[in-house]
Design a protein around this motif. Structure first.
Motif, PDB file in Angstrom:
ATOM      1  N   MET A  28      26.214 -10.369  -9.561  1.00 62.74           N
ATOM      2  CA  MET A  28      27.647 -10.233  -9.370  1.00 62.74           C
ATOM      3  C   MET A  28      28.381 -10.639 -10.641  1.00 62.74           C
ATOM      4  SD  MET A  28      30.143 -11.474  -6.398  1.00 62.74           S
ATOM      5  CE  MET A  28      30.296  -9.812  -5.838  1.00 62.74           C
ATOM      6  N   CYS A  29      29.366  -9.859 -11.024  1.00 66.36           N
ATOM      7  CA  CYS A  29      30.159 -10.129 -12.225  1.00 66.36           C
ATOM      8  C   CYS A  29      31.235 -11.160 -11.922  1.00 66.36           C
ATOM      9  CB  CYS A  29      30.808  -8.847 -12.727  1.00 66.36           C
ATOM     10  SG  CYS A  29      29.624  -7.638 -13.334  1.00 66.36           S
ATOM     11  N   TRP A  30      31.647 -11.871 -12.944  1.00 73.42           N
ATOM     12  CA  TRP A  30      32.688 -12.881 -12.800  1.00 73.42           C
ATOM     13  C   TRP A  30      33.553 -12.937 -14.066  1.00 73.42           C
ATOM     14  CZ3 TRP A  30      31.785 -16.215 -16.743  1.00 73.42           C
ATOM     15  CH2 TRP A  30      30.463 -16.410 -17.149  1.00 73.42           C
ATOM     16  N   MET A  31      34.742 -13.504 -13.883  1.00 68.94           N
ATOM     17  CA  MET A  31      35.685 -13.728 -14.985  1.00 68.94           C
ATOM     18  C   MET A  31      36.340 -15.070 -14.730  1.00 68.94           C
ATOM     19  SD  MET A  31      38.695 -11.145 -16.181  1.00 68.94           S
ATOM     20  CE  MET A  31      39.866 -11.536 -17.446  1.00 68.94           C
ATOM     21  N   ARG A  32      36.327 -15.941 -15.734  1.00 68.34           N
ATOM     22  CA  ARG A  32      36.923 -17.273 -15.591  1.00 68.34           C
ATOM     23  C   ARG A  32      37.515 -17.700 -16.926  1.00 68.34           C
ATOM     24  NH1 ARG A  32      31.011 -19.511 -15.680  1.00 68.34           N
ATOM     25  NH2 ARG A  32      30.870 -20.071 -17.870  1.00 68.34           N
ATOM     26  N   LEU A  33      38.352 -18.726 -16.885  1.00 65.47           N
ATOM     27  CA  LEU A  33      38.869 -19.264 -18.141  1.00 65.47           C
ATOM     28  C   LEU A  33      37.687 -19.720 -18.985  1.00 65.47           C
ATOM     29  CD1 LEU A  33      41.971 -21.288 -16.940  1.00 65.47           C
ATOM     30  CD2 LEU A  33      41.961 -19.179 -18.271  1.00 65.47           C
ATOM     31  N   ALA A  34      37.715 -19.389 -20.246  1.00 65.36           N
ATOM     32  CA  ALA A  34      36.594 -19.683 -21.129  1.00 65.36           C
ATOM     33  C   ALA A  34      36.545 -21.161 -21.497  1.00 65.36           C
ATOM     34  CB  ALA A  34      36.684 -18.849 -22.395  1.00 65.36           C
ATOM     35  N   GLU A  35      35.356 -21.681 -21.511  1.00 64.19           N
ATOM     36  CA  GLU A  35      35.081 -23.016 -22.024  1.00 64.19           C
ATOM     37  C   GLU A  35      34.620 -22.853 -23.476  1.00 64.19           C
ATOM     38  OE1 GLU A  35      35.437 -25.899 -20.427  1.00 64.19           O
ATOM     39  OE2 GLU A  35      36.062 -24.951 -18.551  1.00 64.19           O
ATOM     40  N   PRO A  36      34.821 -23.867 -24.318  1.00 67.58           N
ATOM     41  CA  PRO A  36      34.376 -23.745 -25.717  1.00 67.58           C
ATOM     42  C   PRO A  36      32.905 -23.344 -25.853  1.00 67.58           C
ATOM     43  CG  PRO A  36      35.780 -25.662 -25.490  1.00 67.58           C
ATOM     44  CD  PRO A  36      35.542 -25.129 -24.093  1.00 67.58           C
ATOM     45  N   GLN A  37      32.046 -23.848 -24.973  1.00 65.51           N
ATOM     46  CA  GLN A  37      30.628 -23.491 -25.057  1.00 65.51           C
ATOM     47  C   GLN A  37      30.386 -22.021 -24.717  1.00 65.51           C
ATOM     48  OE1 GLN A  37      31.821 -25.832 -22.960  1.00 65.51           O
ATOM     49  NE2 GLN A  37      30.977 -25.573 -20.910  1.00 65.51           N
ATOM     50  N   ASP A  38      31.240 -21.422 -23.877  1.00 69.75           N
ATOM     51  CA  ASP A  38      31.145 -19.983 -23.593  1.00 69.75           C
ATOM     52  C   ASP A  38      31.450 -19.183 -24.859  1.00 69.75           C
ATOM     53  OD1 ASP A  38      30.768 -20.604 -20.879  1.00 69.75           O
ATOM     54  OD2 ASP A  38      32.877 -20.259 -20.385  1.00 69.75           O
ATOM     55  N   VAL A  39      32.556 -19.545 -25.515  1.00 67.70           N
ATOM     56  CA  VAL A  39      32.970 -18.845 -26.732  1.00 67.70           C
ATOM     57  C   VAL A  39      31.885 -18.985 -27.797  1.00 67.70           C
ATOM     58  CG1 VAL A  39      34.703 -18.730 -28.574  1.00 67.70           C
ATOM     59  CG2 VAL A  39      35.423 -19.182 -26.206  1.00 67.70           C
ATOM     60  N   PHE A  40      31.384 -20.203 -27.959  1.00 61.66           N
ATOM     61  CA  PHE A  40      30.345 -20.447 -28.963  1.00 61.66           C
ATOM     62  C   PHE A  40      29.098 -19.611 -28.686  1.00 61.66           C
ATOM     63  CE2 PHE A  40      26.605 -22.668 -30.517  1.00 61.66           C
ATOM     64  CZ  PHE A  40      26.930 -22.836 -31.861  1.00 61.66           C
ATOM     65  N   GLY A  41      28.640 -19.615 -27.447  1.00 56.41           N
ATOM     66  CA  GLY A  41      27.418 -18.900 -27.093  1.00 56.41           C
ATOM     67  C   GLY A  41      27.527 -17.401 -27.289  1.00 56.41           C
ATOM     68  N   VAL A  42      28.637 -16.820 -26.860  1.00 57.29           N
ATOM     69  CA  VAL A  42      28.816 -15.369 -27.023  1.00 57.29           C
ATOM     70  C   VAL A  42      29.011 -15.036 -28.500  1.00 57.29           C
ATOM     71  CG1 VAL A  42      30.266 -13.376 -26.462  1.00 57.29           C
ATOM     72  CG2 VAL A  42      29.683 -15.027 -24.683  1.00 57.29           C
ATOM     73  N   ALA A  43      29.771 -15.858 -29.208  1.00 53.47           N
ATOM     74  CA  ALA A  43      29.998 -15.599 -30.637  1.00 53.47           C
ATOM     75  C   ALA A  43      28.691 -15.640 -31.415  1.00 53.47           C
ATOM     76  CB  ALA A  43      30.996 -16.601 -31.208  1.00 53.47           C
ATOM     77  N   LEU A  44      27.819 -16.532 -31.065  1.00 56.64           N
ATOM     78  CA  LEU A  44      26.535 -16.650 -31.754  1.00 56.64           C
ATOM     79  C   LEU A  44      25.669 -15.418 -31.540  1.00 56.64           C
ATOM     80  CD1 LEU A  44      25.381 -18.905 -33.503  1.00 56.64           C
ATOM     81  CD2 LEU A  44      24.237 -19.796 -31.475  1.00 56.64           C
ATOM     82  N   LYS A  45      25.814 -14.770 -30.364  1.00 55.75           N
ATOM     83  CA  LYS A  45      24.976 -13.617 -30.014  1.00 55.75           C
ATOM     84  C   LYS A  45      25.750 -12.303 -29.957  1.00 55.75           C
ATOM     85  CE  LYS A  45      23.803 -15.702 -26.247  1.00 55.75           C
ATOM     86  NZ  LYS A  45      23.266 -15.994 -24.921  1.00 55.75           N
ATOM     87  N   MET A  46      26.952 -12.266 -30.534  1.00 59.34           N
ATOM     88  CA  MET A  46      27.783 -11.066 -30.403  1.00 59.34           C
ATOM     89  C   MET A  46      27.114  -9.855 -31.055  1.00 59.34           C
ATOM     90  SD  MET A  46      30.995 -11.441 -33.068  1.00 59.34           S
ATOM     91  CE  MET A  46      31.374 -13.169 -32.852  1.00 59.34           C
ATOM     92  N   ARG A  47      27.522  -8.677 -30.556  1.00 58.84           N
ATOM     93  CA  ARG A  47      27.021  -7.412 -31.088  1.00 58.84           C
ATOM     94  C   ARG A  47      27.234  -7.373 -32.599  1.00 58.84           C
ATOM     95  NH1 ARG A  47      30.474  -3.692 -26.959  1.00 58.84           N
ATOM     96  NH2 ARG A  47      32.047  -5.133 -27.749  1.00 58.84           N
ATOM     97  N   GLU A  48      26.346  -6.686 -33.291  1.00 59.21           N
ATOM     98  CA  GLU A  48      26.404  -6.623 -34.754  1.00 59.21           C
ATOM     99  C   GLU A  48      27.743  -6.083 -35.243  1.00 59.21           C
ATOM    100  OE1 GLU A  48      25.368  -7.628 -38.366  1.00 59.21           O
ATOM    101  OE2 GLU A  48      24.077  -8.051 -36.651  1.00 59.21           O
ATOM    102  N   LYS A  49      28.253  -5.028 -34.607  1.00 61.50           N
ATOM    103  CA  LYS A  49      29.529  -4.438 -35.047  1.00 61.50           C
ATOM    104  C   LYS A  49      30.696  -5.396 -34.763  1.00 61.50           C
ATOM    105  CE  LYS A  49      31.405  -0.736 -36.911  1.00 61.50           C
ATOM    106  NZ  LYS A  49      31.147  -0.330 -38.270  1.00 61.50           N
ATOM    107  N   ASP A  50      30.625  -6.165 -33.655  1.00 62.31           N
ATOM    108  CA  ASP A  50      31.651  -7.173 -33.375  1.00 62.31           C
ATOM    109  C   ASP A  50      31.641  -8.240 -34.471  1.00 62.31           C
ATOM    110  OD1 ASP A  50      32.124  -5.779 -31.044  1.00 62.31           O
ATOM    111  OD2 ASP A  50      31.529  -7.403 -29.701  1.00 62.31           O
ATOM    112  N   TYR A  51      30.435  -8.665 -34.855  1.00 63.55           N
ATOM    113  CA  TYR A  51      30.320  -9.666 -35.921  1.00 63.55           C
ATOM    114  C   TYR A  51      30.904  -9.127 -37.227  1.00 63.55           C
ATOM    115  CZ  TYR A  51      28.475 -12.790 -39.434  1.00 63.55           C
ATOM    116  OH  TYR A  51      28.372 -13.643 -40.503  1.00 63.55           O
ATOM    117  N   GLU A  52      30.567  -7.879 -37.560  1.00 67.70           N
ATOM    118  CA  GLU A  52      31.094  -7.268 -38.783  1.00 67.70           C
ATOM    119  C   GLU A  52      32.624  -7.259 -38.752  1.00 67.70           C
ATOM    120  OE1 GLU A  52      31.259  -2.886 -40.922  1.00 67.70           O
ATOM    121  OE2 GLU A  52      29.722  -3.237 -39.408  1.00 67.70           O
ATOM    122  N   GLU A  53      33.179  -6.875 -37.608  1.00 70.41           N
ATOM    123  CA  GLU A  53      34.631  -6.786 -37.464  1.00 70.41           C
ATOM    124  C   GLU A  53      35.295  -8.153 -37.572  1.00 70.41           C
ATOM    125  OE1 GLU A  53      36.850  -4.095 -34.494  1.00 70.41           O
ATOM    126  OE2 GLU A  53      36.566  -5.998 -33.441  1.00 70.41           O
TER     127      GLU A  53
END
Length: 169
Positions: free
Chosen positions: A1-26
């Motif tokens: 099941m999908c979910w959406m919640r206010l982001a915690e700093p660790q969420d942002v960090f984790g996704v940023a570390l593994k973001m898609r290559e084109k997202d990282y480039e951008e």
């Protein structure tokens, strides 16, 4: 099941570390940091300052970070970065943007909403256009290494079904 919640700093960090290559480039072309680790740290610190930053995931996995932030009265900017698993939450997020985020922006009296995206990221550009944003300008050498970007915007009064049509939102 999908979910959406206010982001915690660790969420942002984790996704940023593994973001898609084109997202990282951008994103990295718009920031001072020169590697994923420092970019992830910087984004998790910066995004903790904003109220409208959301984590989107499925099951236990945080897959995307979506935000909408005011730039000045009536003008907002949207942002997104995600891991390679974005397809698992893409339809869910699309529905949430149409049903929740767009009405929230309208309630906030937005008269302009804008998005900048690196040139050549057609998959994302098509998604942005799906929401009714119009390509507004090509921004030459906008990135720190001379990368070109495209500016998209929605301006109040434009004809589009997703903005302000009760049948779609």
């Amino acid at each position: 099941m999908c979910w959406m919640r206010l982001a915690e700093p660790q969420d942002v960090f984790g996704v940023a570390l593994k973001m898609r290559e084109k997202d990282y480039e951008e994103i990295s072309s718009l920031r001072w940091e020169d590697n994923r680790q420092s970019l992830a740290e910087s984004l998790s610190n910066a995004f903790s300052e904003y109220q409208n930053v959301y984590s989107i995931g499925k099951g236990e996995d945080c897959i995307a970070i979506f935000c909408y932030v005011p730039l000045r009265k009536g003008v907002w900017s949207l942002g997104l970065f995600a891991t390679d698993n974005f397809q698992k939450v893409g339809k869910f997020l699309t529905k949430r943007i149409i049903r929740d985020i767009i009405p929230a922006l309208l309630r906030a009296n937005a008269h302009r909403v804008e998005v900048q995206s690196i040139s050549g990221y057609e998959e994302v550009h098509n998604w942005i256009k799906f929401f009714g944003f119009k390509e507004e300008a090509k921004m030459q050498s906008f990135g720190k290494n001379g990368e070109d970007f495209v500016q998209f915007s929605w301006v109040k009064g434009q004809d589009d079904l997703k903005w302000g049509n009760d049948k779609c939102v």
